[in-house]
Design a protein around this motif. Structure first.
Motif, mmCIF file in Angstrom:
data_model
loop_
_atom_site.group_PDB
_atom_site.id
_atom_site.type_symbol
_atom_site.label_atom_id
_atom_site.label_comp_id
_atom_site.label_asym_id
_atom_site.label_seq_id
_atom_site.Cartn_x
_atom_site.Cartn_y
_atom_site.Cartn_z
ATOM 1 N N HIS A 1 -17.103 -1.217 -1.798
ATOM 2 C CA HIS A 1 -17.789 0.011 -2.219
ATOM 3 C C HIS A 1 -16.935 1.255 -1.959
ATOM 4 O O HIS A 1 -17.443 2.370 -1.929
ATOM 5 N N ASN A 2 -15.618 1.034 -1.754
ATOM 6 C CA ASN A 2 -14.655 2.126 -1.519
ATOM 7 C C ASN A 2 -14.959 2.953 -0.267
ATOM 8 O O ASN A 2 -14.745 4.159 -0.240
ATOM 9 N N MET B 1 -15.479 -2.018 1.931
ATOM 10 C CA MET B 1 -14.251 -1.731 1.190
ATOM 11 C C MET B 1 -14.475 -1.898 -0.304
ATOM 12 O O MET B 1 -13.918 -1.156 -1.105
ATOM 13 N N GLU C 1 0.819 -1.220 0.000
ATOM 14 C CA GLU C 1 0.000 0.000 0.000
ATOM 15 C C GLU C 1 0.850 1.266 0.000
ATOM 16 O O GLU C 1 0.450 2.282 -0.535
ATOM 17 N N ILE D 1 -14.118 3.064 3.796
ATOM 18 C CA ILE D 1 -13.291 2.469 4.849
ATOM 19 C C ILE D 1 -13.802 2.955 6.200
ATOM 20 O O ILE D 1 -13.613 4.116 6.556
#
Lengths: 162, 548
Positions: B344-345, B342, B185, B347
């Motif tokens: 669905h974007n 997550m 990441e 957090i």
């Protein structure tokens, strides 16, 4: 199924796996930025795995020495336990390997029909029942995903030719 | 505030499509919970692929329906046949089944249904009240504290996941490692890709989860040839008319038990990894201890049904509090929910409720509404359940395996995801067979990236590693992690041993230390109470031990 001997084999396997991955971690590129390197966290996790696997190896070896092997070594008995799971694995690999040719619709029907027949039996009555179930279930799911959810499921070369 | 709640309410309750999806979800959950061999987590996981095309609130409302429905579905099979549909309804069978056999099936089902409803409602109120406050608390957390919290979540999962802690730890490490595969990441560097472009992208969460949980479960379900070919349940039951009025009156009459059990459920849910399977037994045990008529327990006692059913539904609210406020899943089902968010974007984390208030309050309202659907659909689902139980397991498993493949493909439209699901399915199956618990691995997969991100942030911010033990919250979670690691030894220890007697008071005393460090008056009062109570128990128990 789990017994001391199996635990020894599993812990040795885990140690080998960790060793290979730790070795591969040295191939992770270092971009030279400050802060935590990309290989640091995986190394921590893998060394943790090495330590815990060694504990498991030691524990199961000591138990094996004191209690001996507990479990069934008969191949036929062990194979019978996993027969259905192995059929599922085989059918799934066949389904995935032929997905490009058969597509999701035909491939899915073949997969469900094959699995039902291998698990349920081969009598004519059952085969007809299995065929009906596989066509209806996969057809229904295919319609929901294709028309309802607008997912482009693999068409397959066979249907494309037609 | 109220305008946000109204807007969120409107987005859930005034949208016929969302309501319809929630209704279907609840029905699916009731069935998944009722069928032995299926679990609520499996129901939620299998619902996920359908939610890709939905808006986040629709997707979450649907899954909320499955979650709530699943918690209540288990009572149907448990009461009518004596075989609990899910682990969270095990204790319900202790008194539910005897009550049904004594000729009161309508009352037994009614008690279970309304206890679930009221337990869920109590936890929903606590959820709405507590989650935003806990989120404010979460804003105090730095990366050190977050990392320590994740370590605590993993250790408590391991300690609660079964007899073999070593295997649990290995499963957790394997989950953390699976989350490492692919681009990292922070730097975007490929790891363990072995030259494959697909692996370079990392393993998507959904195929891993479906493989580990659903695929491996289905393989275990068809393992036995005879069982696979026989109908799902050997014992069948007749449709029952639920006695709603009498049941409501009895539940309200036993309100102390209802509240006690609901709070046990909420507390258990807040603890990472401790789900309904633990809370229902804890609540039953407490109800039995508190009841004046203990002898009736096990023979169809009303309190014996109210306690486990209200506790397991309340657990859902507790688990959601942790997920919504801190982004830490309370159990496997909320771990799946976290994964769904997550996808669905979104957090979840301490700022989630502030940043996405419509979605957050939409989830709260969906949790409320799902309980009404659960009550309304119980009678219909009972009929469906009786139909489904006539189907042999091999038929269901074959169809669901194909559905898993289609659902996983729908995520990114690539066949590689199905291979990933298959691979993790095989791993999950053998892990089950070899006695490895799957919960730590799933939590490792879900929290792995978050753990790495936070430790990288911590090290990037300061090279002082002592911050992990000098920051109060971080120290608190590290101590909690140590306490949870020792917990299985406490459970197995001789009840009369010094260790067993002093474990809890010493834990209280040790945990008071970071609370003192936090400085705020309320926390210092709590710390003082913990320290005094701990010291008192240590003194009392050591003197008792010396005398004996």
């Amino acid at each position: 199924m789990t017994n001391n001997k199996t635990d020894i084999i599993i812990s040795v396997f885990l140690l080998c796996f960790s060793g290979i991955m730790i070795n591969d971690a040295s191939n992770i590129r270092d971009l030279g930025f400050e802060g935590m390197k990309a290989d640091a966290w995986p190394r921590v996790v893998l060394w943790l795995l090495v330590i815990i696997s060694s504990v498991m190896l030691g524990k199961s070896y000591l138990l094996f020495k004191t209690e001996g092997h507990v479990g069934n070594n008969n191949f036929k008995v062990n194979f019978a336990k996993f027969k259905n799971a192995l059929i599922c694995f085989g059918m799934f690999i066949f389904f995935l390997s032929t997905l490009d040719y058969l597509g999701m619709l035909l491939g899915g029907i073949v997969f469900v029909f094959g699995l039902l027949t291998f698990l349920g039996g081969f009598s004519p009555n059952l085969i007809f029942k299995h065929l009906t179930i596989s066509i209806l279930s996969i057809g229904f799911m295919w319609m929901i995903f294709t028309f309802g959810l607008r997912v482009m499921l693999p068409e397959g070369e066979i249907l494309r030719v037609w | 505030m109220f305008d946000i709640i109204l807007q969120a309410g409107a987005s859930v309750l005034l949208d016929p499509l969302t309501l319809g999806l929630m209704g279907i979800g609840t029905l699916a959950g009731l069935l998944a919970g009722a069928i032995p061999g299926f679990t609520i987590a499996m129901g939620v996981i299998l619902t996920l692929p359908f939610t890709f095309g939905m808006s986040p609130i629709q997707g979450l409302a649907t899954m909320m329906g499955v979650f709530v429905g699943g918690l209540s579905g288990g009572l149907m099979s448990g009461m009518l046949t004596g075989i609990p549909g899910t682990p969270s309804s095990v204790a319900t069978t202790f008194d539910g089944f005897p009550m049904v056999r004594s000729g009161k099936p309508g009352l037994a089902l009614g008690l279970g249904l309304w206890s679930s409803f009221f337990g869920g409602m109590i936890s929903a109120v606590i959820l709405v009240a507590l989650a935003p406050q806990l989120a404010f608390l979460g804003l105090e957390f730095g990366p050190w504290d977050y990392f320590a919290l994740i370590v605590f979540a993993l250790t408590i999962t391991v300690s609660l996941s079964g007899d073999n802690m070593v295997k649990g730890l290995i499963a957790g490490c394997l989950g953390l490692f699976a989350a490492c595969v692919g681009e990292d990441e922070i730097n975007g560097v490929a790891r363990f890709a072995f030259g494959s472009d697909h692996i370079r992208q990392g393993f998507a969460f959904l195929p891993v989860l479906i493989g580990l949980f659903a695929f491996s479960q289905l393989l275990s379900d068809v393992e036995d040839n005879v069982k696979a070919k026989s109908p799902l349940m050997a014992k069948t039951a007749d449709p029952v008319r639920v006695e709603h009025r009498k049941a409501i009156a009895l539940v309200v009459k036993n309100w102390i038990n209802l509240f006690r059990s609901s709070f046990i459920g909420i507390f258990t849910g807040i603890l990472p990894a401790a789900g309904g399977s633990i809370s229902n037994i804890l609540a039953y045990d407490q109800a039995k201890k508190a009841a004046p008529n203990r002898d009736e327990f096990g023979k169809g006692a009303v309190d014996g049904i109210i306690a486990p059913e209200s506790a397991n539904n309340a657990t859902a609210g507790g688990a959601l509090i942790m997920m919504m406020a801190l982004g830490i899943p309370g159990d496997i089902v909320t771990a799946v929910m976290l994964g769904a968010l997550m996808i669905h974007n979104i957090i979840p984390g301490p700022s989630f409720i502030q940043d996405e208030p419509l979605l957050a309050y939409g989830v709260f309202i969906a949790f409320f509404a799902a309980h009404f659907f659960m009550v309304g659909l119980q009678a219909f689902s009972l009929r469906l359940f009786l139909l489904v139980t006539r189907i042999p397991m091999y038929v269901l498993a074959s169809v669901i395996l194909a559905y898993c493949a289609i659902g996983v493909f729908a995520l990114h439209n690539i066949t590689f995801d199905i291979w990933v699901m298959f691979g993790f399915g095989v791993i999950g199956y053998f892990m089950r067979k070899l006695g490895f618990p799957l919960a730590p691995m799933i939590l490792g997969v879900v929290l792995g990236k978050l753990a790495e991100l936070n430790i990288a942030r911590a090290i990037g911010t300061s090279d002082d590693y002592f911050l992990f033990v000098t920051r109060p919250w971080s120290l608190f979670f590290i101590l909690m992690a140590i306490v949870s690691i020792i917990f299985p030894f406490y459970q197995n220890a001789n009840k009369d041993s010094m260790f067993s007697k002093l474990y809890v008071p010493i834990c209280m005393m040790v945990l008071s230390f970071p609370l003192f460090l936090m400085g705020s008056p309320v926390r210092m009062i709590i710390a003082a109470i913990l320290l005094l109570a701990g010291s008192y128990f240590v003194y009392k128990r050591t003197t008792t031990l010396q005398v004996t």
